[in-house]
Design a protein around this motif. Structure first.
Motif, PDB file in Angstrom:
ATOM      1  N   PHE A 105       0.835  -1.200   0.000  1.00  0.00           N
ATOM      2  CA  PHE A 105       0.000   0.000   0.000  1.00  0.00           C
ATOM      3  C   PHE A 105       0.874   1.255   0.000  1.00  0.00           C
ATOM      4  O   PHE A 105       0.681   2.158  -0.826  1.00  0.00           O
ATOM      5  N   VAL A 106       1.845   1.317   0.893  1.00  0.00           N
ATOM      6  CA  VAL A 106       2.732   2.479   0.985  1.00  0.00           C
ATOM      7  C   VAL A 106       3.488   2.671  -0.323  1.00  0.00           C
ATOM      8  O   VAL A 106       3.574   3.783  -0.850  1.00  0.00           O
ATOM      9  N   LYS A 107       4.025   1.579  -0.864  1.00  0.00           N
ATOM     10  CA  LYS A 107       4.774   1.674  -2.120  1.00  0.00           C
ATOM     11  C   LYS A 107       3.904   2.208  -3.241  1.00  0.00           C
ATOM     12  O   LYS A 107       4.321   3.070  -4.017  1.00  0.00           O
ATOM     13  N   LYS A 165       1.413   3.644  11.664  1.00  0.00           N
ATOM     14  CA  LYS A 165       1.553   3.297  10.245  1.00  0.00           C
ATOM     15  C   LYS A 165       1.151   4.481   9.365  1.00  0.00           C
ATOM     16  O   LYS A 165       1.816   4.784   8.378  1.00  0.00           O
ATOM     17  N   MET A 166       0.064   5.155   9.708  1.00  0.00           N
ATOM     18  CA  MET A 166      -0.384   6.296   8.912  1.00  0.00           C
ATOM     19  C   MET A 166       0.580   7.476   9.035  1.00  0.00           C
ATOM     20  O   MET A 166       0.820   8.187   8.061  1.00  0.00           O
ATOM     21  N   MET A 167       1.145   7.680  10.216  1.00  0.00           N
ATOM     22  CA  MET A 167       2.141   8.748  10.387  1.00  0.00           C
ATOM     23  C   MET A 167       3.386   8.460   9.557  1.00  0.00           C
ATOM     24  O   MET A 167       3.961   9.376   8.952  1.00  0.00           O
ATOM     25  N   THR A 168       3.783   7.212   9.521  1.00  0.00           N
ATOM     26  CA  THR A 168       4.948   6.822   8.719  1.00  0.00           C
ATOM     27  C   THR A 168       4.667   7.060   7.242  1.00  0.00           C
ATOM     28  O   THR A 168       5.510   7.576   6.508  1.00  0.00           O
ATOM     29  N   VAL A 177       5.347  10.335   2.246  1.00  0.00           N
ATOM     30  CA  VAL A 177       4.735  11.175   1.217  1.00  0.00           C
ATOM     31  C   VAL A 177       5.301  12.592   1.296  1.00  0.00           C
ATOM     32  O   VAL A 177       5.598  13.208   0.267  1.00  0.00           O
ATOM     33  N   THR A 178       5.488  13.106   2.500  1.00  0.00           N
ATOM     34  CA  THR A 178       6.095  14.427   2.681  1.00  0.00           C
ATOM     35  C   THR A 178       7.463  14.477   2.017  1.00  0.00           C
ATOM     36  O   THR A 178       7.775  15.423   1.282  1.00  0.00           O
ATOM     37  N   GLY A 231      -3.960  14.834   3.321  1.00  0.00           N
ATOM     38  CA  GLY A 231      -4.311  13.689   2.476  1.00  0.00           C
ATOM     39  C   GLY A 231      -4.526  12.435   3.294  1.00  0.00           C
ATOM     40  O   GLY A 231      -5.437  11.639   3.020  1.00  0.00           O
ATOM     41  N   THR A 232      -3.718  12.257   4.314  1.00  0.00           N
ATOM     42  CA  THR A 232      -3.864  11.101   5.199  1.00  0.00           C
ATOM     43  C   THR A 232      -5.183  11.185   5.968  1.00  0.00           C
ATOM     44  O   THR A 232      -5.865  10.177   6.158  1.00  0.00           O
ATOM     45  N   ALA A 233      -5.561  12.384   6.386  1.00  0.00           N
ATOM     46  CA  ALA A 233      -6.859  12.557   7.058  1.00  0.00           C
ATOM     47  C   ALA A 233      -8.000  12.240   6.090  1.00  0.00           C
ATOM     48  O   ALA A 233      -8.971  11.569   6.468  1.00  0.00           O
ATOM     49  N   VAL A 234      -7.873  12.672   4.853  1.00  0.00           N
ATOM     50  CA  VAL A 234      -8.895  12.376   3.846  1.00  0.00           C
ATOM     51  C   VAL A 234      -9.015  10.866   3.669  1.00  0.00           C
ATOM     52  O   VAL A 234     -10.119  10.319   3.601  1.00  0.00           O
ATOM     53  N   VAL A 235      -7.881  10.166   3.599  1.00  0.00           N
ATOM     54  CA  VAL A 235      -7.941   8.717   3.393  1.00  0.00           C
ATOM     55  C   VAL A 235      -8.523   8.016   4.613  1.00  0.00           C
ATOM     56  O   VAL A 235      -9.286   7.066   4.470  1.00  0.00           O
TER      57      VAL A 235
END
Length: 178
Positions: A46-48, A105-108, A113-114, A134-138
């Motif tokens: 997912f991250v990749k 995981k979301m912070m990472t 992304v940053t 964007g992370t909040a949106v997801v």
């Protein structure tokens, strides 16, 4: 997941998981640091996918659009896992230590992304705002997606969450101008 459903997350041991999978505990620990990680398997993919999509986005696209579009590329990945996501999220919601792991995981992810946005020439502060927003949106979109009785796509819910964000920001902006 079957074991967690049968016995409950807290009552399921690594030994139980390993035995059900036909593995030794030692082999289990070669793949996972602990039983919590069973619920987060696949997060690297997912991250990749998100990071690669951010890298590939047109440089002319605004940073938040890049991030939300990158998350939209994961819609097919999750559509194949909707039933799993529903069970997984129910387990996570019931256990604070799993909620904490999810947040880490979301912070990472937001941090990665940053970094990519900065590499694309976005200022550090704008890159951080876009990645965190964007992370909040997801998170909001994902929550709406897995609860959706109509089974609409994740992309649909990400766009809806983005519109909700725009409404919140627009309302705040209008109040400041008064």
């Amino acid at each position: 997941m079957a074991l967690f459903a049968e016995r409950g997350y807290a009552e399921t041991t690594v030994g139980d998981i390993a035995a059900r999978a036909g593995l030794t505990e030692r082999t289990f620990f070669n793949h996972f640091t602990d039983k919590r990680e069973v619920l987060f398997a696949g997060s690297e993919q997912f991250v990749k996918q998100v990071v690669d999509a951010v890298r590939a986005a047109p440089k002319s696209q605004p940073p938040l659009d890049v991030v939300v579009s990158a998350f939209e590329t994961t819609s097919d990945f999750f559509e194949q896992r909707r039933a799993f996501a529903r069970k997984r999220n129910a387990i996570i919601a019931a256990h604070p230590e799993l909620q904490e792991r999810e947040l880490v995981k979301m912070m990472t992810l937001a941090s990665e992304v940053t970094t990519v946005l900065e590499q694309r020439g976005v200022s550090a502060s704008a890159a951080s705002l876009a990645a965190e927003t964007g992370t909040a949106v997801v998170r909001v979109g994902f929550d709406q997606w897995y609860r959706d009785p109509k089974d609409r796509s994740l992309a649909f819910h990400l766009r809806a969450a983005r519109r909700q964000l725009e409404g919140v920001v627009g309302a705040a902006s209008r109040r400041r101008r008064r």
